[in-house]
Design a protein around this motif. Structure first.
Motif, short mmCIF file in Angstrom:
data_model
loop_
_atom_site.label_atom_id
_atom_site.label_comp_id
_atom_site.label_asym_id
_atom_site.label_seq_id
_atom_site.Cartn_x
_atom_site.Cartn_y
_atom_site.Cartn_z
N CYS A 63 0.94 -1.22 0.03
CA CYS A 63 0.05 0.10 0.16
C CYS A 63 0.79 1.29 -0.18
CB CYS A 63 -0.86 0.20 1.21
SG CYS A 63 -1.92 1.44 1.48
N PHE A 64 0.46 2.00 -0.81
CA PHE A 64 1.54 3.41 -0.93
C PHE A 64 0.54 4.27 -0.36
CE2 PHE A 64 2.16 7.45 -3.22
CZ PHE A 64 3.65 7.33 -3.04
N SER A 65 0.98 5.27 0.55
CA SER A 65 0.27 6.38 0.99
C SER A 65 0.91 7.54 0.95
CB SER A 65 -0.24 5.99 2.63
OG SER A 65 0.94 5.94 3.14
N MET A 66 0.09 8.74 1.23
CA MET A 66 0.85 10.06 0.96
C MET A 66 -0.43 11.01 1.40
SD MET A 66 0.41 11.28 -3.19
CE MET A 66 0.62 12.72 -2.93
N PRO A 67 0.13 12.21 1.99
CA PRO A 67 -0.98 13.01 2.40
C PRO A 67 -1.66 13.92 1.49
CG PRO A 67 1.26 14.07 2.77
CD PRO A 67 1.49 12.68 2.21
N ILE A 68 -2.83 14.58 1.48
CA ILE A 68 -3.58 15.45 0.99
C ILE A 68 -3.72 16.75 1.71
CG2 ILE A 68 -4.58 14.13 -0.87
CD1 ILE A 68 -7.14 14.00 0.65
N GLY A 69 -3.86 17.81 1.27
CA GLY A 69 -3.87 19.13 2.03
C GLY A 69 -5.15 19.73 2.33
N SER A 70 -6.37 18.82 1.73
CA SER A 70 -7.70 19.36 2.32
C SER A 70 -8.59 18.18 2.22
CB SER A 70 -8.14 20.41 1.19
OG SER A 70 -8.22 19.82 -0.02
N TYR A 71 -9.87 18.56 2.89
CA TYR A 71 -10.84 17.44 2.59
C TYR A 71 -11.16 16.92 1.00
CZ TYR A 71 -11.91 18.20 7.47
OH TYR A 71 -11.95 18.48 8.70
N PHE A 72 -11.34 15.70 0.83
CA PHE A 72 -11.66 15.22 -0.55
C PHE A 72 -12.89 15.16 -0.82
CE2 PHE A 72 -12.22 12.03 -3.93
CZ PHE A 72 -11.14 12.65 -4.97
N ASN A 73 -13.42 15.65 -2.00
CA ASN A 73 -14.73 15.63 -2.32
C ASN A 73 -14.72 15.08 -3.69
OD1 ASN A 73 -16.26 16.72 -0.15
ND2 ASN A 73 -15.30 18.64 -0.57
N THR A 74 -15.61 13.92 -4.18
CA THR A 74 -15.64 13.65 -5.60
C THR A 74 -16.47 14.58 -6.40
OG1 THR A 74 -17.68 12.23 -5.06
CG2 THR A 74 -15.74 11.06 -4.92
N LYS A 75 -16.11 14.88 -7.42
CA LYS A 75 -16.50 15.74 -8.33
C LYS A 75 -16.39 15.37 -9.69
CE LYS A 75 -15.46 20.24 -5.74
NZ LYS A 75 -16.95 20.49 -5.77
N PRO A 76 -17.10 15.80 -10.63
CA PRO A 76 -16.84 15.50 -12.06
C PRO A 76 -15.94 15.90 -12.69
CG PRO A 76 -19.27 16.13 -11.64
CD PRO A 76 -18.57 16.50 -10.39
N ILE A 77 -15.21 15.16 -13.57
CA ILE A 77 -14.04 15.68 -14.36
C ILE A 77 -13.91 17.28 -14.57
CG2 ILE A 77 -12.38 15.36 -16.18
CD1 ILE A 77 -12.13 13.15 -14.33
N THR A 78 -15.21 17.60 -15.13
CA THR A 78 -15.20 19.03 -15.58
C THR A 78 -15.07 19.99 -14.49
OG1 THR A 78 -17.57 18.79 -15.84
CG2 THR A 78 -16.37 18.40 -17.54
N GLU A 79 -15.10 19.66 -13.31
CA GLU A 79 -15.08 20.68 -12.05
C GLU A 79 -14.02 20.50 -11.14
OE1 GLU A 79 -18.97 20.38 -9.80
OE2 GLU A 79 -20.07 20.20 -11.70
N VAL A 80 -12.94 19.83 -11.60
CA VAL A 80 -11.65 19.63 -10.95
C VAL A 80 -11.06 21.06 -10.78
CG1 VAL A 80 -9.33 18.56 -10.91
CG2 VAL A 80 -11.49 17.22 -11.41
N GLN A 81 -10.70 21.28 -9.69
CA GLN A 81 -10.18 22.42 -9.14
C GLN A 81 -8.69 22.20 -8.56
OE1 GLN A 81 -10.79 25.68 -9.76
NE2 GLN A 81 -13.05 25.65 -10.52
N LYS A 82 -8.62 21.40 -7.73
CA LYS A 82 -7.42 21.15 -6.94
C LYS A 82 -6.50 20.00 -7.57
CE LYS A 82 -10.12 19.87 -3.44
NZ LYS A 82 -10.44 19.82 -1.72
N LEU A 83 -5.20 20.37 -7.26
CA LEU A 83 -4.09 19.50 -7.74
C LEU A 83 -4.41 18.29 -7.05
CD1 LEU A 83 -1.41 18.97 -9.00
CD2 LEU A 83 -0.34 19.88 -6.97
#
Length: 595
Positions: free
Chosen positions: A54-74
């Motif tokens: 298992c590979f694990s890494m941090p993310i900087g904010s809460y994750f929300n599933t969004k449609p591809i067209t609405e991706v804002q965050k890296l």
């Protein structure tokens, strides 16, 4: 893309300070939900199997599933790049574009028509949105459907901004004049795409997350959106939360590595959110994280001094990597704020900020260069022959006397009568330290007050879009290696005509007809030379008008468990984990590499 939110390990120098391996790897794999057992599908059997873990890494904010067209965050793009695939993909090491869902492609002599041969062994992930829950074969019609979503007329559609004025018939479809995109046609398993002008960046745009191929069923099912792609990893809808994103191996993946080994090697991937970034470091030292993409500035001395023995041991325990990034950190003025409509006010604030002090004292030199150029990162090896010198001539460095003079000329001598402004930034110690220093500098130099407020990243992005503060801190990562992906943040035609709608691209709502003219010329240019000339002129106008305060260009320290193999880092932070695996380094291996 916002930090929140492009490809050149080969052209950006990487400094690898040390290499290493984590002694507690076995414990880590168990705690992460992985396995050390081999995979029966694997064709490679060695003393230590490449399969599992298992590979694990941090993310900087809460994750929300969004449609591809609405991706804002890296970080959303990094998750989706494991789940989805496009017609083509970036090589994570060189950032060159290669085959993906399309096994090959050709370009017509006039550079206007691209023909993509679609693989016939690509299946969507198993999901309840499909009949019987079984993923179906991807077809050329899925490619057509995906491009229709790109040209869907919706104010939250970020994909459209990337492909605006690109594909023939796309604008008519966007404006609902036609029901089909005339420039896209299907012949058997070949998809033909006709573009409006020859372009050296079109193929790069196709490699971004915004061009991911999606099944229509994933949007229709119960009126919700679920991440269902064809990539090497499957989104775990039951096991994932806003604080823990879990992906598991796609057992039906078609991909193999250069030696014919079935991909992917990993069993599981975990993206984990920590409210305090410093907690990431504790987890890393304890074996709970495989990789940290940015060492918190409060922990730099710990890494460089207290842990030096772990980097120098043979074999060492950890890898420390640093490389210039295709990213720019800046402050963004809300051009709807009355006092900020005055250019001399914006220029005065630009001159009042000591960027060198920010970089050296606050950021502990975790930056490639101070923001003395434009919004495009000054990486000549990436942006060859771009007029960085000309842009620097009209940009800003610390000049307190000029700052005071400009503010007085704007009608606010010694800050008298100047209203308080509100600046918002994302939650985190580093972000607070930077905001506090800027607040102090502006009070000291101009005698003006800036109220600072920390926000959750998702709230910050929303507030930017709606203009709910006067100044915002932003970090923008290029979606592809071209000035266009940075300058689009000032493109006036990206602003919704209805002011009540959010403007997520160009959230400052800056408008300048000459800037837009040069931007359009650059986007329509057939060669990089012509495009760069036009973009440089646009960037000079941008600096003169000063809707942004360019602070610095990114270069973060990255930490990696040395047992992690084949994780390629790059200036865009593009992440591809399909060929990553775990293998414990040995003293013999290390000595062989040194020799």
């Amino acid at each position: 893309m916002n930090e929140i939110k492009i490809h050149l390990s080969s052209v950006v120098s990487m400094k690898v300070f040390s290499k290493i391996f984590l002694l507690s790897t076995g414990l880590f794999l168990v705690s992460c939900g992985g396995s050390e057992e081999g995979n029966s599908e694997g064709e490679v059997v060695a003393e230590e199997s490449m399969y599992g873990g298992c590979f694990s890494m941090p993310i900087g904010s809460y994750f929300n599933t969004k449609p591809i067209t609405e991706v804002q965050k890296l970080e959303t793009a990094q998750v989706y790049d494991q789940v989805y695939e496009s017609l083509v993909k970036y090589d994570p090491k060189t950032l060159e574009v290669g085959p993906s869902i399309a096994s090959e492609w050709s370009v017509s002599d006039d550079g206007l028509t691209y023909s993509f041969t679609i693989r016939e062994d690509v299946y969507f992930h198993d999901n309840d949105c499909f009949k019987g829950g079984k993923g179906r074969l991807l077809t050329p019609n899925d490619v057509l459907f995906s491009f229709k979503t790109i040209y869907e007329n919706d104010p939250s559609n970020r994909s459209y901004v990337v492909f605006k004025n690109t594909i023939v018939g796309g604008e008519d479809y966007y404006n609902e004049k036609t029901e089909e995109i005339s420039g896209i046609s299907i012949e058997g398993n070949v998809v033909n795409i006709q573009i409006m002008e020859p372009s050296d960046v079109f193929i790069q745009k196709l490699a971004t997350v915004f061009a991911s191929i999606i099944p229509e069923e994933s949007l229709d099912y119960t009126g919700n959106f679920y991440p269902v792609g064809t990539g090497p990893f499957v989104y775990d809808m039951k096991g994932s939360t806003s604080e823990k994103v879990q992906l598991f191996k796609n057992p039906n993946y078609y991909g193999k590595d250069a030696d014919g080994n079935q991909l992917p090697f990993l069993d599981t991937i975990m993206f984990l959110y920590y409210e305090h970034s410093e907690d990431q470091m504790d987890q890393f030292w304890e074996g709970g994280l495989s990789y940290i993409p940015g060492v918190p500035i409060s922990k730099i001395s710990e890494v460089m001094e207290e842990k030096v023995g772990d980097f120098e041991s043979k074999p060492p325990k950890y890898m420390l990597i640093s490389e210039p990034q295709l990213s720019t950190t800046y402050l963004e003025f809300n051009m709807e704020t009355p006092v900020l409509k005055k250019k001399k006010v914006r220029q005065a604030i630009n001159y009042a900020i000591n960027r060198k002090k920010l970089k050296e004292k606050v950021m502990k030199n975790q930056a490639y260069e101070i923001g003395k150029f434009g919004i495009t990162p000054p990486l000549p090896k990436v942006f060859k022959d771009y007029d960085f010198e000309g842009i620097e001539d009209v940009s800003y460095t610390y000049n307190p006397e000029k700052a005071k003079q400009l503010l007085a000329e704007a009608g606010y001598p010694d800050g008298k009568g100047f209203p308080s402004l509100e600046m918002q930034f994302r939650i985190g110690n580093e972000y607070y330290l930077v905001a506090s220093e800027i607040q102090s500098q502006l009070r000291s130099v101009l005698n003006i007050n800036i109220d600072i407020e920390a926000m959750d990243l998702d709230d910050l992005i929303e507030n930017q879009g709606y203009g709910r503060a006067d100044i915002f801190r932003a970090t923008w990562f290029g979606d592809y290696p071209n000035p266009e992906t940075f300058l689009v943040n000032a493109y006036g035609k990206a602003i919704p005509k209805d002011k009540s709608l959010p403007s997520y691209i160009n959230s400052s709502r800056f408008k300048n007809a000459q800037f837009d003219k040069f931007f359009d010329e650059g986007a329509a240019s057939g060669t990089s030379e012509e495009a760069y000339a036009a973009y440089a002129e646009a960037e000079k106008i941008l600096m003169e008008e000063a809707p942004f305060i360019i602070l610095w260009y990114g270069e973060d320290m990255m930490l990696l468990d040395a047992a992690v193999r084949q994780l390629e880092t790059n200036g865009m932070r593009y992440l591809d984990l399909r060929e990553v695996y775990f293998k414990t380094p040995t003293k013999e291996e290390y000595e062989e590499k040194e020799s």
